[in-house]
Design a protein around this motif. Structure first.
Motif, short mmCIF file in Angstrom:
data_model
loop_
_atom_site.label_atom_id
_atom_site.label_comp_id
_atom_site.label_asym_id
_atom_site.label_seq_id
_atom_site.Cartn_x
_atom_site.Cartn_y
_atom_site.Cartn_z
N THR A 120 -2.16 -52.29 -3.55
CA THR A 120 -1.69 -52.69 -2.22
C THR A 120 -2.46 -51.85 -1.21
O THR A 120 -3.06 -50.83 -1.57
CB THR A 120 -0.16 -52.47 -2.10
N ALA A 121 -2.45 -52.27 0.06
CA ALA A 121 -3.19 -51.51 1.08
C ALA A 121 -2.56 -50.13 1.26
O ALA A 121 -1.33 -50.00 1.23
CB ALA A 121 -3.15 -52.29 2.40
N GLY A 122 -3.40 -49.13 1.49
CA GLY A 122 -2.90 -47.78 1.80
C GLY A 122 -2.08 -47.83 3.09
O GLY A 122 -2.31 -48.68 3.95
N HIS A 143 -6.29 -51.49 12.28
CA HIS A 143 -5.01 -51.07 11.72
C HIS A 143 -4.10 -52.28 11.63
O HIS A 143 -4.15 -53.15 12.50
CB HIS A 143 -4.31 -50.08 12.66
N VAL A 144 -3.26 -52.30 10.64
CA VAL A 144 -2.22 -53.32 10.58
C VAL A 144 -0.89 -52.61 10.82
O VAL A 144 -0.51 -51.71 10.07
CB VAL A 144 -2.21 -54.05 9.21
N VAL A 145 -0.24 -52.98 11.93
CA VAL A 145 1.01 -52.31 12.33
C VAL A 145 2.17 -53.26 12.05
O VAL A 145 2.14 -54.42 12.48
CB VAL A 145 0.96 -51.94 13.83
N PHE A 157 1.17 -56.92 13.26
CA PHE A 157 0.04 -56.97 14.21
C PHE A 157 -1.24 -56.51 13.52
O PHE A 157 -1.30 -55.41 12.99
CB PHE A 157 0.32 -56.04 15.40
N ILE A 158 -2.22 -57.41 13.52
CA ILE A 158 -3.53 -57.04 12.98
C ILE A 158 -4.32 -56.53 14.19
O ILE A 158 -4.65 -57.31 15.09
CB ILE A 158 -4.24 -58.27 12.37
N CYS A 159 -4.57 -55.25 14.24
CA CYS A 159 -5.12 -54.63 15.46
C CYS A 159 -6.57 -54.22 15.20
O CYS A 159 -6.83 -53.36 14.37
CB CYS A 159 -4.31 -53.41 15.84
N GLU A 188 -0.89 -49.92 8.06
CA GLU A 188 -1.64 -50.15 6.82
C GLU A 188 -3.12 -50.27 7.12
O GLU A 188 -3.51 -50.65 8.23
CB GLU A 188 -1.27 -51.51 6.21
N GLU A 189 -3.94 -50.09 6.08
CA GLU A 189 -5.35 -50.47 6.24
C GLU A 189 -5.43 -52.00 6.17
O GLU A 189 -4.58 -52.64 5.56
CB GLU A 189 -6.24 -49.83 5.17
N LYS A 190 -6.43 -52.54 6.84
CA LYS A 190 -6.59 -53.99 6.84
C LYS A 190 -7.36 -54.40 5.60
O LYS A 190 -8.40 -53.84 5.28
CB LYS A 190 -7.35 -54.42 8.10
N LEU A 191 -6.82 -55.40 4.89
CA LEU A 191 -7.50 -55.95 3.72
C LEU A 191 -8.27 -57.18 4.17
O LEU A 191 -7.76 -57.99 4.95
CB LEU A 191 -6.49 -56.36 2.66
N VAL A 192 -9.48 -57.34 3.67
CA VAL A 192 -10.26 -58.53 4.03
C VAL A 192 -10.50 -59.31 2.75
O VAL A 192 -11.05 -58.79 1.78
CB VAL A 192 -11.60 -58.13 4.68
N VAL A 226 1.72 -67.33 17.75
CA VAL A 226 2.38 -66.16 17.16
C VAL A 226 2.81 -66.46 15.72
O VAL A 226 3.03 -67.60 15.35
CB VAL A 226 3.62 -65.74 18.00
N MET A 227 2.93 -65.39 14.94
CA MET A 227 3.44 -65.51 13.57
C MET A 227 4.89 -65.97 13.62
O MET A 227 5.69 -65.41 14.36
CB MET A 227 3.45 -64.12 12.91
N CYS A 228 5.23 -66.98 12.85
CA CYS A 228 6.60 -67.48 12.95
C CYS A 228 7.20 -67.86 11.60
O CYS A 228 8.22 -68.54 11.55
CB CYS A 228 6.65 -68.66 13.90
#
Ligand code: AMP
Ligand code: GLY
Length: 438
Positions: A120-122, A143-145, A157-159, A188-192, A226-228
């Motif tokens: 999983t992402a750190g 960053h993923v918040v 939020f993918i920042c 989290e770290e962003k996974l691509v 938006v994410m829903c």
């Protein structure tokens, strides 16, 4: 098994009820809270019952002599309905309150992953916005918040920049735009990679794979907005190949089930595992401790195995003896008719999922839907005492087109939704036409 109780007020609950009665000629499905407009034989809409209070639901289950209760919505799951139903003597499928933390606490699931070596992402966990802001200043973006607890489908939020991350932290923790679910956060770290969703039925150490689906989590056409949680879905998914399933079971499902059992978590029912495929390794993004909505409405209609037999095997601890589910090749496309912006005297609503929304708008046109080409699964829609069907929330009605191909099924879903109307109706026009990652 004669009487099954399903607890869920979305279209997923209706699709569950339909799965039982379609695959078992002897069962009656009681849907709590149900919708008076549901007309299938042997689906009984229960009276409206509170999803925060298990007591009356347990009483109702006892009154109807339920042989099985199935809790399918995250709210009653986190409110402890499973534990209460079992204490009331009702055989029940679903994760108990403790196992439901796999969905309700991102920190809990991250800790499980790190303890058992599940990729999983750190991440870092924060209870204090100042510390979170200091952290994003000290580490390179992206960053993923995320809110640690449920933010009603929002709150991720993918920042790409530090400023975006600080804004997300502020909205979650300081201005609390997404409610108490954002009081603590993880970064989290962003996974691509490529996102893949898997669903399985779990019973103890065993699982049975369900068909895969493709979900459209963003609110607007072209994957904007938006994410829903999902404006539509289709199944089969192009990723549902024996090779991908084998990889998922080897890299993710078996280690995850082993971890769940090693921790003594009492998990039965559907598990929803969101993954990112990075190179040839799957990473866990999220677990939902129940089936997805709007995915259920396209996955369940494809199952032809007698579903009460599968549930009996889960209750008896014998899921390991069940053969794989039988699945039709037929295609299903769900387009969600949602409650968009409306105006009322002195008030204007941005609509779901952007903000507040109006309710009680009469829904018309469903009688013109060709039932042979399109299934109707009711979500936030209720009948008034005078029998009129009205809107009652964000995702009101699911129009689920069927066909030999995804294209045919999409045509049928869109022909159907064109018949339907209510004040502020809003839907995506590109479900199953463009992909959600385009
Ligand atoms: P979640 O609610 O945690 O599933 O996050 C919602 C969506 O955000 C996921 O479906 C992904 O598209 C995206 N996402 C979440 N976590 C990550 C991550 N670590 N890296 C990249 N994308 C992510
Ligand atoms: N469609 C995503 C969910 O049910 O959470």
């Amino acid at each position: 098994m004669r009487n099954v109780l399903i607890i869920d007020y979305t279209g997923r609950g209706h699709a569950f009820a339909d799965l039982f009665v379609r695959t078992d000629p002897d069962v009656t499905a009681h849907l709590v809270p149900g919708c008076g407009a549901i007309s299938e034989d042997r689906i009984i809409s229960a009276p409206w019952l509170d999803m925060y209070d298990p007591g009356p639901v347990v009483e109702y289950a006892q009154q109807i002599d339920a042989d099985l209760a199935m809790v399918a919505h995250p709210r009653p799951l986190t409110e402890g309905f499973i534990d209460a139903l079992r204490a009331g003597g009702i055989p029940t499928i679903g994760p108990d309150r403790s196992a439901t933390r796999l969905e309700s606490s991102k920190k809990f699931t991250k800790e499980l992953c790190f303890k058992y070596g599940i990729p999983t992402a750190g991440y870092r966990y924060f209870e204090d916005p100042e510390a979170a802001i200091e952290y994003v200043r000290s580490v390179d973006a992206p960053h993923v918040v995320k809110g640690n607890e449920s933010c009603q489908g929002n709150g991720v939020f993918i920042c790409e920049t530090e400023a975006e991350a600080i804004d997300a932290i502020t909205r979650l923790m300081v201005t609390r735009d997404f409610g108490p679910g954002g009081d603590t956060i993880i970064i989290e770290e962003k996974l691509v990679g490529r996102e893949l969703l898997y669903f399985a039925l779990v019973g103890g150490e065993h699982h049975l794979m369900l068909p895969m689906a493709v979900d459209y989590p963003l609110s607007d056409d072209g994957n904007h907005g938006v994410m829903c949680g999902g404006m539509g879905a289709f199944s089969p998914s192009p990723d549902d190949t024996p090779e991908e399933i084998e990889r998922f079971e080897r890299q993710m499902m078996r280690p995850l089930l082993a971890a769940i059992n090693a921790e003594g978590l009492d998990y039965t029912g559907v598990i929803y595992v969101g993954c990112m495929l990075v190179g040839d390794q799957l990473y866990l993004i999220e677990i939902n401790a129940r089936m997805g909505d709007p995915e259920a409405e396209v996955v369940f209609p494809r199952i032809t195995t007698n579903f009460t037999e599968v549930c009996t095997a889960i209750l008896d601890g014998k899921l390991g003896l069940q053969p794989p589910l039988t699945i039709t090749d037929e295609c299903f496309v769900n387009v969600v008719a949602s409650q968009g912006p409306t105006r009322e005297p002195g008030k204007s609503y941005p609509g779901w999922p952007y903000g507040e929304y109006g309710r009680n708008y009469p829904i018309t046109g469903l009688d013109a839907v060709d039932q042979d080409r399109c299934r109707v699964f009711y979500g936030s829609a209720r009948t008034k005492p005078d029998g009129r069907l009205v809107t009652d929330g964000g995702k009101c009605v699911n129009l689920v087109g069927r066909g030999a191909t995804i294209e045919d099924a999409a045509v049928n879903a869109y022909l159907a939704i064109a018949e339907v109307n209510f004040q502020g109706i809003r839907y995506r026009n590109d479900i199953a036409k463009a992909m959600p990652w385009d």
